[in-house]
Design an enzyme around this catalytic site. Sequence first.
Site, mmCIF file in Angstrom:
data_model
loop_
_atom_site.group_PDB
_atom_site.id
_atom_site.type_symbol
_atom_site.label_atom_id
_atom_site.label_comp_id
_atom_site.label_asym_id
_atom_site.label_seq_id
_atom_site.Cartn_x
_atom_site.Cartn_y
_atom_site.Cartn_z
ATOM 1 N N ASP A 55 34.240 45.883 48.921
ATOM 2 C CA ASP A 55 32.868 45.862 48.399
ATOM 3 C C ASP A 55 31.875 45.559 49.519
ATOM 4 O O ASP A 55 30.662 45.532 49.297
ATOM 5 C CB ASP A 55 32.720 44.921 47.196
ATOM 6 C CG ASP A 55 33.056 43.476 47.515
ATOM 7 O OD1 ASP A 55 33.445 43.183 48.660
ATOM 8 O OD2 ASP A 55 32.942 42.636 46.591
ATOM 9 N N SER A 56 32.407 45.396 50.751
ATOM 10 C CA SER A 56 31.534 45.355 51.930
ATOM 11 C C SER A 56 30.737 46.650 52.051
ATOM 12 O O SER A 56 29.778 46.723 52.826
ATOM 13 C CB SER A 56 32.356 45.144 53.207
ATOM 14 O OG SER A 56 33.402 46.092 53.292
ATOM 15 N N ASP A 94 38.631 46.767 46.012
ATOM 16 C CA ASP A 94 38.045 45.508 45.543
ATOM 17 C C ASP A 94 37.564 45.604 44.103
ATOM 18 O O ASP A 94 36.930 46.604 43.713
ATOM 19 C CB ASP A 94 36.814 45.164 46.404
ATOM 20 C CG ASP A 94 37.158 44.272 47.580
ATOM 21 O OD1 ASP A 94 38.209 43.612 47.553
ATOM 22 O OD2 ASP A 94 36.348 44.242 48.533
ATOM 23 N N LYS A 123 42.010 44.010 44.788
ATOM 24 C CA LYS A 123 41.759 42.718 45.452
ATOM 25 C C LYS A 123 40.690 41.958 44.682
ATOM 26 O O LYS A 123 39.702 42.547 44.235
ATOM 27 C CB LYS A 123 41.314 42.940 46.900
ATOM 28 C CG LYS A 123 40.957 41.637 47.617
ATOM 29 C CD LYS A 123 40.931 41.781 49.135
ATOM 30 C CE LYS A 123 39.654 42.331 49.711
ATOM 31 N NZ LYS A 123 38.437 41.569 49.399
ATOM 32 N N GLU A 125 38.645 37.877 44.521
ATOM 33 C CA GLU A 125 38.354 36.685 45.319
ATOM 34 C C GLU A 125 38.554 35.408 44.503
ATOM 35 O O GLU A 125 38.197 35.353 43.327
ATOM 36 C CB GLU A 125 36.893 36.740 45.799
ATOM 37 C CG GLU A 125 36.603 37.951 46.665
ATOM 38 C CD GLU A 125 35.157 37.998 47.175
ATOM 39 O OE1 GLU A 125 34.377 37.050 46.923
ATOM 40 O OE2 GLU A 125 34.826 39.008 47.828
ATOM 41 N N GLU A 192 39.837 34.860 54.985
ATOM 42 C CA GLU A 192 38.629 35.214 55.752
ATOM 43 C C GLU A 192 37.946 33.959 56.302
ATOM 44 O O GLU A 192 37.674 33.010 55.546
ATOM 45 C CB GLU A 192 37.650 35.995 54.856
ATOM 46 C CG GLU A 192 36.367 36.370 55.591
ATOM 47 C CD GLU A 192 35.527 37.426 54.880
ATOM 48 O OE1 GLU A 192 35.974 37.972 53.848
ATOM 49 O OE2 GLU A 192 34.421 37.705 55.386
HETATM 50 O O1 KIV Z 1 34.929 43.879 51.301
HETATM 51 C C1 KIV Z 1 35.606 43.835 52.341
HETATM 52 O O2 KIV Z 1 35.511 44.680 53.228
HETATM 53 C C2 KIV Z 1 36.530 42.724 52.497
HETATM 54 C C3 KIV Z 1 37.109 42.501 53.857
HETATM 55 C C4 KIV Z 1 36.101 41.937 54.757
HETATM 56 C C5 KIV Z 1 38.341 41.662 53.804
HETATM 57 O O3 KIV Z 1 36.782 42.007 51.576
#
Ligand code: KIV
Length: 274
Positions: A55-56, A94, A123, A125, A192
């Site tokens: 989600d980056s 994510d 993924k 958090e 992280e």
């Molecule tokens: O969203 C993302 O790219 C991430 C990485 C920085 C691990 O969670």
Amino acid sequence: MYSESVPAASRKPITVPSLRSMKGEGRKIVMLTAYDASFAARSEEAGVDVMLVGDSLGNVIQGHASTLPVTLDQMVYHSAAVARGLSRSLLVADLPFMSDRDPAHAMDAAARLVAEGGAAMVKLEGAGHVCETINALVQRNVPVCAHLGLTPQSVHRLGGYRVQGREDEAAEKLLADAHAVAAAGAELLVLEAVPARLAERITKALDIATIGIGAGPQTDGQVLVIYDMLGITPGKRPKFSKDFLAGRGSVVEAIAAYAQDVREGRFPGPEHQY
Ligand code: KIV
């Protein structure tokens, strides 16, 4: 300059069980973000094992200051694009902000990321109440990657993007959280922005593989945001990243150098850790 002499198409696909085997055999796992089919295909060609549709993308694609505005529809769209570029790398996507607010919503969101987005693993958090969600997903055959330390979806609670687990109490809590997400069924753990010594402790304590980003060299693998490692993210590059395109002739060469440096323990160096 490629990290492996066997062409990507003829390498064995990376599966969820292969992550544990790689940890057991001491083979570093190379992970990188991707948001579209072309970068995904080039990353796979350059030897990346695990592609993360992070989600980056809210930061590097959309230009937001955080990951919070990213929607599930956007994650599904980018994940499906990445999936079309891959034939052997494992695809992790994510769960965006609040799509995992309880097990029922998380299962609906994960179903879309897997069925429409082509993800093999999702993924999410945090720990605590999140463990119930991890367990619910795993029970329904959705493999889970947990994410601890600096969790960007908690940016407001954390008060910014800062290193986590520096003090003894916070370090013990992070270790306990790592055990909890593994016990709940997570098959992979991203750490992280945590001190290298803590990441090493967690990595040694767990059977599942750990992937570091700003967590030192002793994790079982590394992940970077592709735009950071190509030096094209506007603004200041995070301390834990490195511009692998500098001095190299192509994107594929840069990604191959990253993969090789991770596998041979040259990245991250002392200057990239806390
Ligand atoms: O969203 C993302 O790219 C991430 C990485 C920085 C691990 O969670």
